[in-house]
Design an enzyme around this catalytic site. Sequence first.
Site, PDB file in Angstrom:
ATOM      1  N   ASP A  47      33.111  79.794  -4.405  1.00 15.72           N
ATOM      2  CA  ASP A  47      31.975  78.874  -4.317  1.00 15.72           C
ATOM      3  C   ASP A  47      32.503  77.440  -4.230  1.00 15.72           C
ATOM      4  O   ASP A  47      33.692  77.178  -4.468  1.00 15.72           O
ATOM      5  CB  ASP A  47      31.099  79.055  -5.560  1.00 15.72           C
ATOM      6  N   GLU A  73      33.247  73.926   0.319  1.00  9.79           N
ATOM      7  CA  GLU A  73      33.005  73.230   1.591  1.00  9.79           C
ATOM      8  C   GLU A  73      34.079  72.189   1.930  1.00  9.79           C
ATOM      9  O   GLU A  73      34.322  72.022   3.143  1.00  9.79           O
ATOM     10  CB  GLU A  73      31.616  72.565   1.565  1.00  9.79           C
ATOM     11  N   ASP A 125      21.950  78.513  -1.247  1.00  7.97           N
ATOM     12  CA  ASP A 125      20.890  78.193  -2.207  1.00  7.97           C
ATOM     13  C   ASP A 125      19.549  77.977  -1.511  1.00  7.97           C
ATOM     14  O   ASP A 125      19.061  76.861  -1.358  1.00  7.97           O
ATOM     15  CB  ASP A 125      21.278  76.937  -2.996  1.00  7.97           C
TER      16      ASP A 125
END
Length: 749
Positions: free
Chosen positions: A369, A372, A448
């Site tokens: 997670d 990015e 999300d």
Amino acid sequence: PLADGARLTGPDAELEIRFLSSDVLRLTWTPGRLPIPYAIARDILEDTRISVVPQPDGWCLESAAIRIEVGMDGRVRFQTAAGRVWREEDPPERQGEAWRHRVRLRPEERLYGLGERAAPLNRRGRVYRMWNLDPGGSYGPGADPLYLGVPLWISLHTDGVYLVFYENPSDATFDLGASEPDAAWVSFAGGALRYYVFYGSLEHVLARYTERTGRPPLPPRWALGFHQSRWSYESADEVRAVVQGFRDHDLPLHAIHLDIDFMDGYRVFTVDRRRFPDLPDLIRELEGQGIRTVVILDPGVKIDPGYSVYQEGMAQGMFCRLPDGKVYRGLVWPGWCVFPDFTDPAVRVWWGIHYRPFVEMGVAGFWHDMNEPTTFVAWGEPTFPRVVRHAMEGRGGDHQEAHNLYGLLMNRAAWEALRELQPDRRPFLLTRSGWAGVQRYAWNWTGDTESTWAALRQTIPTVLGLGLSGIPYTGPDIGGFSGAPTAELFIRWFQAAAFMPFFRNHAAKGTPRREPWVFGEPALSIVREFLRLRVRLLPYLYTLAWEATQTGAPLLRPLFWLDPKDPALWEIEDAFLLGSSLLVAPVMEEGARSRKVFLPSGEWYDFWSDQPFVGPEVVEVEAPLERIPVFVRAGSILPMAEDGLTLHLYGLPGREGEGILYQDSGDGFGPYRVDRFHERRQEGTLRIRRTEEGDLPWPGDGLRFQIHGFIPAHAVVDGRSVPVEGRALIVPLFEELIVEVDPDPSRTG
């Protein structure tokens, strides 16, 4: 001229054209730094006969499949060998370090791909940014950019199909007909303008693209089951209580995920011993019940002199630095952190070493997670400053170049480590971010999303678009990540997700509980039936997973996969194919108890009732709360886990059909088998020929068929008669099976 193309030099730019095969081209406009080939798994160069011929206004290069004309001004036209133009480019523009590139679009042309997008399936008519970014909070339709961009598009028009992949990881803008309806503008902030062009059928261009950027490896079979998660299950006792809930309510469960609260102060590669006093014991306990454990990992390493990962990384120079040589610091869950530079091969090895203790505990998968990469900021973009330096395999570079590569290379580090740590196991990695080629290493989820009906509707084009971008394993957080879905929204989302590759229930901290029994009845019973259906479909899903390793074809496919030449299918995004046998039409409107479904050309059977339909046709079908419309393509042989294994055969009058079944142990790299069934029905007789490959013995005494669309009257296996019991047929392994059809038409319902 070059052996496989040509290099054309002008006063301000140079264009290199190379035929990597007769149907694959690579074009490179310079000046600009060439990309490090992180996306490329195989640098294939086939021996291709080409000709290079001067023309009055430029040059023509031609292979057996593609003819390309380059004008003296830099204009490029792609044609078939017969001279039909299928792509036209105007001369690109150089502005400082940036390239700007215009591609002409036909009126009927549709464009698909670009990775993860909260946009219609046909991407034309909008502007998209190619810069992986956490949208912040939860997102809905229209949010851009998102976590995982892939700079490619697939074009469908009346003169064929092509795929273009831009091998440039810099910040980019794809204006696909928003500024000019008849043109696409592609702009990159830096680097050379390098792109690959693939021409052929839809299946062919994706196969060629994934041949170069990597086919997805076969996952462990359990990964195709149901995953339960939450931010967060905060203790071992809570995990046990959730698992007990699944057992008490007779709900199949294949994996449970531990979010960031299992760590000690969010320090990566640690365990909070107060909350999880004996994590290895918990993992063994769960595995004894057939449940695998997946743990989350973030790239940020907490700045803490007493923390061994930080100490090691600082001592060995493993973290990203600023131009003045200081280590870059960013704020994420643990507080102030430093970040590994995954563009350095030594860092990738060092990072991978830290997976060992978790592998030894029995952790079955890892969930990446915040890669990015994301940082918390008061203003501006939530990521590293562009001046941050990266090794870039030793040649040096900045975050402008490395940003979109960060998630890809974090997954590469983990994949390479896990293959070494567990050579007899298949890694399972789940990632939020990545780039072209990430399918070689990890699955993805859609991040999300809001808990809204609009977000549910957006899920289908998002997942389909990822599949058309070479990333076949993806799915949503069921019910949306943030918010409180109603029981009806949760049911409808669950039903849709049951047919998607990654099948996970997940929700944000602070939201109401999302375990299936929380919603009471009838939700609990409906969810139970779809969980059981997912288990029954595992042989089919596993076979599709094997096919993806062979061809790169996504498991979830748009309806136009069946016939890319049919414009009636180009815009459909409220239904999808699972493989080429199942058509799934989720219910995505509140209160709906029926819906219209477009059935493509051919014969179809209602999965629930066996009612036959003939397309192309729009049909209105019932969709009570406990069911969504699902259709089976006639001619399919659908393997399902019923009575061990049952092959559901759906009759196709007067035509041919085919089915494939892949089997192995479910993990590792041992023996396997592939059985192919070719069926042909003429008048009152159905003939099925079976071939096999591999060295895994057939797991059982014979094959069990369930017949749909007709009633078998008599059956002969390799010259010997076998008994028929209604629609069921149990036969030994065969080379040829002949089934005579009951001639009474009143009995064929």
